[in-house]
Design a protein around this motif. Structure first.
Motif, PDB file in Angstrom:
ATOM      1  N   UNK A 169     -21.349 -81.933 167.583  1.00 42.95           N
ATOM      2  CA  UNK A 169     -21.668 -82.963 168.576  1.00 42.95           C
ATOM      3  C   UNK A 169     -20.626 -82.998 169.690  1.00 42.95           C
ATOM      4  N   UNK A 170     -19.346 -82.976 169.316  1.00 42.99           N
ATOM      5  CA  UNK A 170     -18.294 -83.022 170.318  1.00 42.99           C
ATOM      6  C   UNK A 170     -18.211 -81.762 171.138  1.00 42.99           C
ATOM      7  N   UNK A 171     -18.451 -80.613 170.510  1.00 41.82           N
ATOM      8  CA  UNK A 171     -18.411 -79.346 171.240  1.00 41.82           C
ATOM      9  C   UNK A 171     -19.533 -79.280 172.267  1.00 41.82           C
ATOM     10  N   UNK A 172     -20.706 -79.787 171.889  1.00 40.78           N
ATOM     11  CA  UNK A 172     -21.826 -79.844 172.832  1.00 40.78           C
ATOM     12  C   UNK A 172     -21.520 -80.815 173.965  1.00 40.78           C
ATOM     13  N   UNK A 173     -20.987 -81.988 173.622  1.00 39.10           N
ATOM     14  CA  UNK A 173     -20.673 -82.988 174.651  1.00 39.10           C
ATOM     15  C   UNK A 173     -19.678 -82.447 175.665  1.00 39.10           C
ATOM     16  N   UNK A 174     -18.735 -81.643 175.193  1.00 36.79           N
ATOM     17  CA  UNK A 174     -17.686 -81.113 176.068  1.00 36.79           C
ATOM     18  C   UNK A 174     -18.110 -79.845 176.795  1.00 36.79           C
ATOM     19  N   UNK A 175     -19.276 -79.306 176.456  1.00 30.26           N
ATOM     20  CA  UNK A 175     -19.753 -78.111 177.134  1.00 30.26           C
ATOM     21  C   UNK A 175     -19.162 -76.813 176.619  1.00 30.26           C
ATOM     22  N   UNK A 176     -18.533 -76.832 175.446  1.00 36.68           N
ATOM     23  CA  UNK A 176     -17.994 -75.580 174.895  1.00 36.68           C
ATOM     24  C   UNK A 176     -18.969 -74.946 173.900  1.00 36.68           C
ATOM     25  N   UNK A 177     -20.100 -75.571 173.685  1.00 34.33           N
ATOM     26  CA  UNK A 177     -21.212 -74.992 172.937  1.00 34.33           C
ATOM     27  C   UNK A 177     -22.478 -75.344 173.700  1.00 34.33           C
ATOM     28  N   UNK A 178     -23.425 -74.398 173.815  1.00 31.79           N
ATOM     29  CA  UNK A 178     -24.681 -74.678 174.498  1.00 31.79           C
ATOM     30  C   UNK A 178     -25.354 -75.906 173.897  1.00 31.79           C
ATOM     31  N   UNK A 179     -26.043 -76.649 174.754  1.00 32.08           N
ATOM     32  CA  UNK A 179     -26.680 -77.889 174.315  1.00 32.08           C
ATOM     33  C   UNK A 179     -28.169 -77.692 174.073  1.00 32.08           C
ATOM     34  N   UNK A 180     -28.694 -78.292 172.994  1.00 37.90           N
ATOM     35  CA  UNK A 180     -30.138 -78.283 172.777  1.00 37.90           C
ATOM     36  C   UNK A 180     -30.857 -79.448 173.451  1.00 37.90           C
ATOM     37  N   UNK A 181     -30.101 -80.369 174.050  1.00 39.63           N
ATOM     38  CA  UNK A 181     -30.725 -81.514 174.711  1.00 39.63           C
ATOM     39  C   UNK A 181     -31.522 -81.021 175.913  1.00 39.63           C
ATOM     40  N   UNK A 182     -32.776 -81.408 175.967  1.00 41.64           N
ATOM     41  CA  UNK A 182     -33.657 -80.910 177.008  1.00 41.64           C
ATOM     42  C   UNK A 182     -34.363 -79.631 176.624  1.00 41.64           C
ATOM     43  N   UNK A 183     -33.987 -79.054 175.486  1.00 38.67           N
ATOM     44  CA  UNK A 183     -34.642 -77.852 174.957  1.00 38.67           C
ATOM     45  C   UNK A 183     -35.474 -78.234 173.740  1.00 38.67           C
ATOM     46  N   UNK A 184     -34.823 -78.757 172.706  1.00 32.51           N
ATOM     47  CA  UNK A 184     -35.511 -79.187 171.489  1.00 32.51           C
ATOM     48  C   UNK A 184     -36.192 -80.533 171.712  1.00 32.51           C
ATOM     49  N   UNK A 185     -37.220 -80.802 170.923  1.00 30.82           N
ATOM     50  CA  UNK A 185     -37.921 -82.083 171.029  1.00 30.82           C
ATOM     51  C   UNK A 185     -37.030 -83.240 170.598  1.00 30.82           C
TER      52      UNK A 185
END
Length: 415
Positions: free
Chosen positions: A204-220
């Motif tokens: 969660x934190x890695x996604x929030x910080x942009x150091x891991x690709x985000x599934x938000x807007x991709x996954x339902x």
């Protein structure tokens, strides 16, 4: 930390609380799902909101006196939206598992089909294990990582989905050290007309910080924990589009739980606010750099890593080749005796019992919070190797405990 109010009423509990603080201060916490929150988050979670029932949602509660609870929950929601770019956020789930439960409850009927990663290959209990409600209420098939590479076999996943025809595909894992190809999995879901739930509990934190690709807007649907790499109040979160907002909110309350834990929601709000600061991006990047340094050091000392390395905050060590006579449980016990705390973990194609598996999982979020850099973590990797190479040698343990004490003193916690 001050536990005097507790001590005045209950010395036994105060003793345990103070002992736990000392344990965290004086040992290395490397369980990949753990972290150290700030004193601000601790203060919010121990606040008077513990006393408040707030069933419902901001502006639509079932009890009076919720104006301040509304303020806190709205802050948590708006900060999460900003962090993740989400259209709709529900911050009330008590855990990541209950966040997943809300999605299943909202979108599936008993007997519907879930396709998810096998627990022994890095999945999670709430993705369909038979001991969990998901494995008992739904028909579950599970995909695996490639035994040779340790990476998800996306082609095999696509073939399995076409044959199984799942209602929902679950991505995101508890012991997978590589980047996840959200769009690839979404494409598979689209092909078989399935929904896609991305569980980012660990990252969660890695996604929030942009150091891991985000599934938000991709996954339902995107679910997560709020107390791991993001260091906010303990609990869960669900993110989705406005199209599913009402269904998810109804599935959380009243579908799956009653009153929200408003003190935890307050901790989420504070932690999300901290994650919006530039320093959090530096923290997340350092967490990943530290995990890489840890993995490289272990490889240099002859250990085998599942997938050969890591892209995130954890390394998964397969002991079968380097230490065939040492189980993950043996290694965990020996390391804890040397003040290094991590966990035994199953590995792909596990040959031992899940209660005493063949691997160990080590994470860097908590060490990074304390201020550890790559040089510190390389030393930690060397200490781990020394202990696992001689798990019953008390002389080695004592020497490692002394080095751990020096590292802890140089990177103090909750001064």
């Amino acid at each position: 930390m001050d536990h005097e109010a507790v001590r005045a009423v209950d010395p036994a509990v105060a003793d345990a609380l103070e002992a736990e603080v000392e344990r965290q201060r004086n040992s290395l916490q490397m369980i990949a799902s753990e972290n150290h929150v700030s004193e601000a988050v601790l203060g919010a979670q121990g606040s008077a909101l513990t006393n408040k029932y707030a069933e419902g949602y901001p502006g639509a509660r079932y009890y009076g006196g919720c104006e301040h609870a509304d303020t806190v929950e709205n802050l948590a929601i708006e900060r999460a939206k900003e962090l993740f770019g989400a259209e709709h956020v529900n911050v009330q789930p008590h855990s990541g598992t209950q966040a997943n439960q809300a999605v299943y409850y909202a979108m599936l009927d008993p007997g519907d089909k879930i396709l998810s990663l096998d627990l022994n290959h890095g999945g999670h209990l709430s993705h369909g294990h038979p001991a969990n409600f998901t494995g008992q209420l739904y028909e579950v098939e599970q995909y695996e990582v490639d035994a040779e590479t340790g990476y998800i076999d996306y082609d095999g996943l696509a073939e399995q989905a076409e044959a199984f025809e799942p209602d929902i595909i679950v991505s995101g894992y508890s012991a997978y050290p590589r980047e996840i190809e959200w769009e690839t999995i979404q494409s598979v879901a689209d092909t078989v007309d399935a929904l896609h739930l991305a569980d980012i509990a660990h990252i969660t934190g890695l996604v929030a910080a942009g150091v891991h690709d985000s599934p938000v807007g991709v996954a339902d649907f995107v679910t997560g924990s709020t107390h791991k790499t993001i260091r906010a109040g303990r609990g869960g979160i669900v993110m989705t589009s406005e199209a599913y907002a009402d269904d998810i909110d109804s599935a959380v309350f009243p579908g799956g739980q009653g009153g929200p834990l408003m003190h935890n929601v307050a901790g989420k709000a504070v932690g999300f606010g901290e994650a919006l600061e530039p320093a959090f991006e530096e923290y997340a990047a350092q967490t990943v750099a530290n995990a890489n340094a840890l993995g490289e050091t272990l490889v240099d000392h002859g250990f085998s890593l599942v997938s050969g390395g890591t892209d995130n905050h954890l390394v998964l060590v397969d002991l079968r080749e380097s230490h065939p006579d040492t189980s993950g449980g043996d290694a965990e016990d020996a390391l804890e005796a040397a003040d290094i705390v991590l966990n035994a973990n199953t590995v792909p194609d596990e040959t031992r019992s899940p209660f005493d598996p063949s691997g160990i999982r080590a994470g860097t979020p908590a060490l990074t919070t304390r201020g550890f850099d790559e040089d510190d973590v390389r030393l930690v990797g060397e200490l781990i190797a020394r202990v696992v190479d001689a798990p019953e040698d008390e002389t080695v343990r004592e020497s490692v405990r002394e080095d751990v004490a020096d590292l802890c003193a140089a990177n103090p916690l909750y001064e």
